[in-house]
Design an enzyme around this catalytic site. Structure first.
Site, PDB file in Angstrom:
ATOM      1  N   GLN A 153      -6.851  -4.444  10.246  1.00 51.07           N
ATOM      2  CA  GLN A 153      -5.726  -4.003  11.062  1.00 51.07           C
ATOM      3  C   GLN A 153      -6.089  -2.784  11.917  1.00 51.07           C
ATOM      4  O   GLN A 153      -5.213  -2.021  12.324  1.00 51.07           O
ATOM      5  CB  GLN A 153      -4.518  -3.688  10.174  1.00 51.07           C
ATOM      6  CG  GLN A 153      -3.998  -4.904   9.420  1.00 51.07           C
ATOM      7  CD  GLN A 153      -2.716  -4.627   8.666  1.00 51.07           C
ATOM      8  OE1 GLN A 153      -1.677  -4.361   9.246  1.00 51.07           O
ATOM      9  NE2 GLN A 153      -2.788  -4.700   7.337  1.00 51.07           N
ATOM     10  N   LYS A 197       0.810  -1.221   0.000  1.00 51.39           N
ATOM     11  CA  LYS A 197       0.000   0.000   0.000  1.00 51.39           C
ATOM     12  C   LYS A 197       0.844   1.271   0.000  1.00 51.39           C
ATOM     13  O   LYS A 197       0.459   2.261  -0.619  1.00 51.39           O
ATOM     14  CB  LYS A 197      -0.947   0.014   1.203  1.00 51.39           C
ATOM     15  CG  LYS A 197      -0.283   0.248   2.545  1.00 51.39           C
ATOM     16  CD  LYS A 197      -1.301   0.400   3.641  1.00 51.39           C
ATOM     17  CE  LYS A 197      -0.618   0.633   4.969  1.00 51.39           C
ATOM     18  NZ  LYS A 197       0.165   1.881   5.013  1.00 51.39           N
ATOM     19  N   THR A 198       2.003   1.243   0.680  1.00 51.96           N
ATOM     20  CA  THR A 198       2.852   2.440   0.708  1.00 51.96           C
ATOM     21  C   THR A 198       3.352   2.758  -0.694  1.00 51.96           C
ATOM     22  O   THR A 198       3.380   3.917  -1.119  1.00 51.96           O
ATOM     23  CB  THR A 198       4.031   2.243   1.671  1.00 51.96           C
ATOM     24  OG1 THR A 198       3.538   1.944   2.981  1.00 51.96           O
ATOM     25  CG2 THR A 198       4.891   3.488   1.729  1.00 51.96           C
ATOM     26  N   ARG A 235       2.898 -10.021  10.523  1.00 50.12           N
ATOM     27  CA  ARG A 235       4.238  -9.410  10.542  1.00 50.12           C
ATOM     28  C   ARG A 235       5.274 -10.398  10.013  1.00 50.12           C
ATOM     29  O   ARG A 235       6.390 -10.016   9.687  1.00 50.12           O
ATOM     30  CB  ARG A 235       4.644  -8.998  11.964  1.00 50.12           C
ATOM     31  CG  ARG A 235       3.771  -7.970  12.694  1.00 50.12           C
ATOM     32  CD  ARG A 235       3.477  -6.766  11.878  1.00 50.12           C
ATOM     33  NE  ARG A 235       2.222  -6.932  11.161  1.00 50.12           N
ATOM     34  CZ  ARG A 235       1.864  -6.225  10.100  1.00 50.12           C
ATOM     35  NH1 ARG A 235       2.679  -5.328   9.585  1.00 50.12           N
ATOM     36  NH2 ARG A 235       0.697  -6.415   9.505  1.00 50.12           N
ATOM     37  N   ASP A 284      -3.378   7.925   4.786  1.00 51.29           N
ATOM     38  CA  ASP A 284      -2.830   6.586   5.002  1.00 51.29           C
ATOM     39  C   ASP A 284      -3.362   6.028   6.322  1.00 51.29           C
ATOM     40  O   ASP A 284      -3.699   6.781   7.230  1.00 51.29           O
ATOM     41  CB  ASP A 284      -1.297   6.675   5.049  1.00 51.29           C
ATOM     42  CG  ASP A 284      -0.624   5.323   5.003  1.00 51.29           C
ATOM     43  OD1 ASP A 284      -1.276   4.341   4.595  1.00 51.29           O
ATOM     44  OD2 ASP A 284       0.566   5.238   5.350  1.00 51.29           O
ATOM     45  N   GLU A 285      -3.436   4.703   6.427  1.00 52.38           N
ATOM     46  CA  GLU A 285      -3.906   4.025   7.640  1.00 52.38           C
ATOM     47  C   GLU A 285      -5.258   4.593   8.090  1.00 52.38           C
ATOM     48  O   GLU A 285      -5.463   4.920   9.270  1.00 52.38           O
ATOM     49  CB  GLU A 285      -2.868   4.151   8.772  1.00 52.38           C
ATOM     50  CG  GLU A 285      -1.483   3.614   8.431  1.00 52.38           C
ATOM     51  CD  GLU A 285      -1.413   2.094   8.384  1.00 52.38           C
ATOM     52  OE1 GLU A 285      -2.469   1.449   8.499  1.00 52.38           O
ATOM     53  OE2 GLU A 285      -0.306   1.565   8.214  1.00 52.38           O
TER      54      GLU A 285
END
Length: 752
Positions: free
Chosen positions: A256, A33-34, A609, A225-226
């Site tokens: 998340q 996504k980044t 992770r 973002d997020e």
């Protein structure tokens, strides 16, 4: 096609190229996504000729903002530096620096960090004559913070009958008045806390439509973002900014969303489409991070949640190895087994220590892990400990710098007025505060006329202090940040006092202050910093997060951190420890389905992770509140599809030395086991009839006979309300007493 676009898969490319109108990118874990967000911004600048000054990109950490800016700069060049990019707090602080006068604040207002805010709240509680044990500062601070994040002013707080009734029921009826006194004191001090940076930006746009219109015309594209971590206040602000052009792009993953305790509102992402009916939804579902086993295991966990946006995360990576389940007799044994496992994995596969992370639900769990790692001489670092800027000597010097810049700053004044000791006691300080309040003037005005307000005896050392602060103010006006700070550190007496303390602790504190001055010098020498003033540096320091500050000269160490701290990170090998009921999921998060689902999302974050290998660990006994307690394996272990798990071959000496151990609990077809001190018969695993159907438990009462698909037949001993849920204590014939949440228990009621 530009070269950077050729690296994208089809959904990623769609997300980068379709830039007009509202868009939501649902980005699964490890889906890049980044990269998509940064390339979308680069495409706006490069292909659509959008001026970077017209693009606002909001993140949650300085680290994420820097990473994005660097990536964009690699594509479009130095123009990337002109973006409105940073954390919500830093970007909104930038707006408020220019517009705060509309709200009656000075443009060089002080930003209070959490410690400053709590210090002021303690003072307010004390001045109001309230019981400090009843009005604990953390409780009051969190209550006020929650109100601000929900856009509730102190006036609305005091006028809200439900809120006031709730405070009264909790034996804290004066919180509303504390909120009022705290807010007015901050305003008079020309200070804003972190929550005010959001609250006041919303207030600015709501009460001054001309200012809102100016920024709506200036900001053509808003990217967040997020997004799953935003609170109500953050969402309202970005929605206002994007209202004219509707060019808003949010990126996030509802799976998340783990910061509900900080005010994050998952409904922002779940209900985003309701606010934008013509919304374009793009799902980034290909995971580039993890093995198939890890991805599919994570999917099997999160599938148990009801509140979620549908998606199918998949990966083209290798199958990978099964997830390894480590069970141990105690938390100390858990530490030994995990440390041994890390050592073996490192030796067998030539890993670095930095390829390993140990994740836990709470910080207190690190003790046993740290001791075990030290015993095996395994290097490690704990992320999330006391940060540099929270150390006393650093906060002392920062308070001098801040008060020299803004003499209305009461929190800084309280910290430094008698530091180093200059004979000004608490009673004198209290008199200064009372005089300022009684005469509706600032503390600076009081101490400048100390002889009039306090009498000649107390005025001497205060007059000297005032003279120093005035001198420091001149230093700030005429010198850069480093020169001014170095002079203030010296002239204040702080450096001398630390230097004269020849103990190891005193030397360490002295070196810390020198390091702060080094940091200021580095800031001044940075060619990218246009504003070299002390005020600009202090603003940047105030907005630094604990994770951004973490530095380690030797990077090859095992990392220890809470799962919350691990969000956004990835490691080749991940150990999730303490997977026990009431620990993970936390006992504090079982009062509602929403809380339990957030705990499950936290487990999902922990699993995702891992890149190569995942280890899950639980202990059969653990010390809690000074007592050794038996532990039940976490229900989340049952959420994982059985085919992805294998029991670890590693056993502790303590465990193998127990003769004929009794296994009292089932786990994933017999994998969950508990060791008792006395050998007894192993209960037979219960198998329900093929037509087993759970009953409606609304009418369940004490004394009823029930059947459970795992524990068999039992009798209801007690039923209690647990928030909106109910829990039942049941005595099972073969498995003993269990406490079950009725909405999840799957009980069949039998006639007595």
């Amino acid at each position: 096609m530009d070269s950077y676009l050729q690296t994208l898969n089809e959904p990623q490319l769609e997300a980068v190229l379709n830039t007009d109108g509202p868009c939501m990118l649902i980005a699964g874990a490890g889906s890049g996504k980044t990269r998509v967000l940064t390339y979308r911004i680069a495409n706006l600048i490069q292909s659509h000729q959008v001026d970077p000054f017209n693009i606002m990109a909001l993140t949650f950490t300085n680290k994420a903002a820097k990473e994005m800016r660097d990536r964009i700069e690699a594509v479009v060049g130095a123009d990337a530096r002109n973006l409105w990019m940073g954390t919500f707090h830093s970007v909104f602080a930038r707006i408020l620096r220019a517009e705060a006068h509309h709200l009656g604040y000075p443009n060089n207002f002080t930003i209070y960090d959490t410690d400053d805010s709590k210090s002021l709240l303690r003072a307010v509680v004390k001045e109001m004559g309230l019981d400090e044990t009843q009005y604990k500062v953390n409780t009051v601070y969190n209550r006020i913070s929650s109100a601000k994040n929900k856009l509730i002013s102190w006036q609305e707080y005091l006028a809200h009958p439900i809120i006031m009734a709730d405070d009264a029921a909790n034996m804290r009826p004066e919180i509303g008045n504390i909120y009022k006194a705290y807010a007015l004191r901050c305003f008079k001090s020309g200070a804003m806390d972190f929550d005010d940076l959001l609250f006041n930006t919303d207030k600015l746009f709501k009460e001054h439509l001309d200012v809102l219109n100016k920024y709506q015309q200036r900001i053509h594209f808003v990217l967040v973002d997020e997004f799953q971590d935003t609170n109500l206040c953050q969402y309202f602000i970005v929605r206002k900014l994007a209202a004219v052009r509707q060019n808003i792009c949010v990126v996030g993953d509802d799976a998340q969303s783990i910061y509900g305790f900080r005010g994050a509102d998952i409904s922002n992402i779940l209900n985003f489409e309701k606010d934008y009916p013509d919304l374009r939804i793009i799902k980034l579902e290909q995971n580039y991070r993890s093995t198939k086993t890890i991805v599919e295991a994570a999917n099997s966990v999160i599938a148990k949640n009801k509140a979620q946006l549908p998606k199918n995360v998949w990966t083209a990576n290798d199958e990978g190895t099964p997830i390894e389940l480590i069970k141990s007799v105690s938390d100390n044994e858990e530490g030994k087994l995990v440390a041994s496992s890390i050592f073996e994995e490192k030796m067998q596969h030539q890993y670095k220590f930095s390829d390993f992370v140990i994740l836990y639900r709470t910080n207190s769990q690190s003790r046993a892990i740290e001791e075990a790692l030290r015993r095996m001489n395994i290097k490690y670092k704990v992320v999330g400990g006391l940060s540099f800027y929270q150390r006393k000597e650093i906060k002392d010097l920062l308070a001098y710098l801040r008060f020299a810049l803004n003499q209305q700053d009461e929190a800084s004044f309280r910290r430094i007025i008698n530091l180093p000791k200059r004979g000004i006691g608490d009673s004198t300080i209290d008199k200064i505060i009372v005089a300022a309040n009684d005469h509706a003037i600032s503390i600076w005005e009081v101490i400048q006329n100390a002889s009039s307000f306090l009498g000649g005896r107390a005025s001497g050392p205060i007059d000297d202090f005032v003279t120093k602060i005035k001198r420091f103010g001149i230093e700030i006006q005429t010198k850069d940040a480093y020169e001014a700070a170095a002079e203030i550190a010296k002239a204040s007496g702080l450096l001398k006092e630390l230097y004269e303390d020849k103990t190891a602790e005193g030397l360490s504190r002295y070196e810390n202050v020198q390091e702060l001055l080094n940091a200021i010098k580095e800031y001044v020498d940075d060619p990218e910093k246009e504003d070299k003033s002390l005020g600009a540096f202090l603003q940047e320091v105030s907005l630094v997060t604990g994770q951004d500050e973490n530095k380690d000269n030797d990077p090859d160490k095992v990392t220890l951190m809470t799962i919350h701290m691990a969000k956004g990170l990835e490691f080749k090998n991940v150990y999730i420890v303490g997977l026990e009921e009431d620990l993970f999921p936390s006992q504090m998060m079982l009062s509602s389905r929403a809380e339990l689902e957030e705990e499950r999302r936290l487990f999902y974050v922990a699993i995702t992770r891992a890149q190569k290998k995942l280890f899950l660990s639980y202990a059969i006994t653990r010390y809690r509140f000074g007592r050794l307690k038996n532990c039940e394996p976490s229900r989340f272990l049952d959420d994982i599809d059985k085919r992805y798990i294998k029991v670890s071959p590693r056993f502790s000496k303590t465990e193998t030395s127990i003769p004929n151990p009794n296994y009292a609990k089932s786990f994933v077809s017999g994998m969950k086991k508990s060791v008792s001190s006395q050998p007894v018969a192993k209960p037979t695993a219960y198998k329900p009839a093929a037509d087993f159907t759970p009953s409606d438990t609304k009418a369940l009462a004490t004394g009823m006979k029930v059947e459970h698909p795992k524990f068999g037949f039992g009798t209801v001993v007690n039923i209690e309300a647990l928030g909106a849920e109910r829990k039942a204590k049941i005595q099972f014939s073969d498995f003993g007493e269990k406490t079950l949440l009725l909405s999840f228990a799957k009980l069949k009621i039998h006639e007595n």
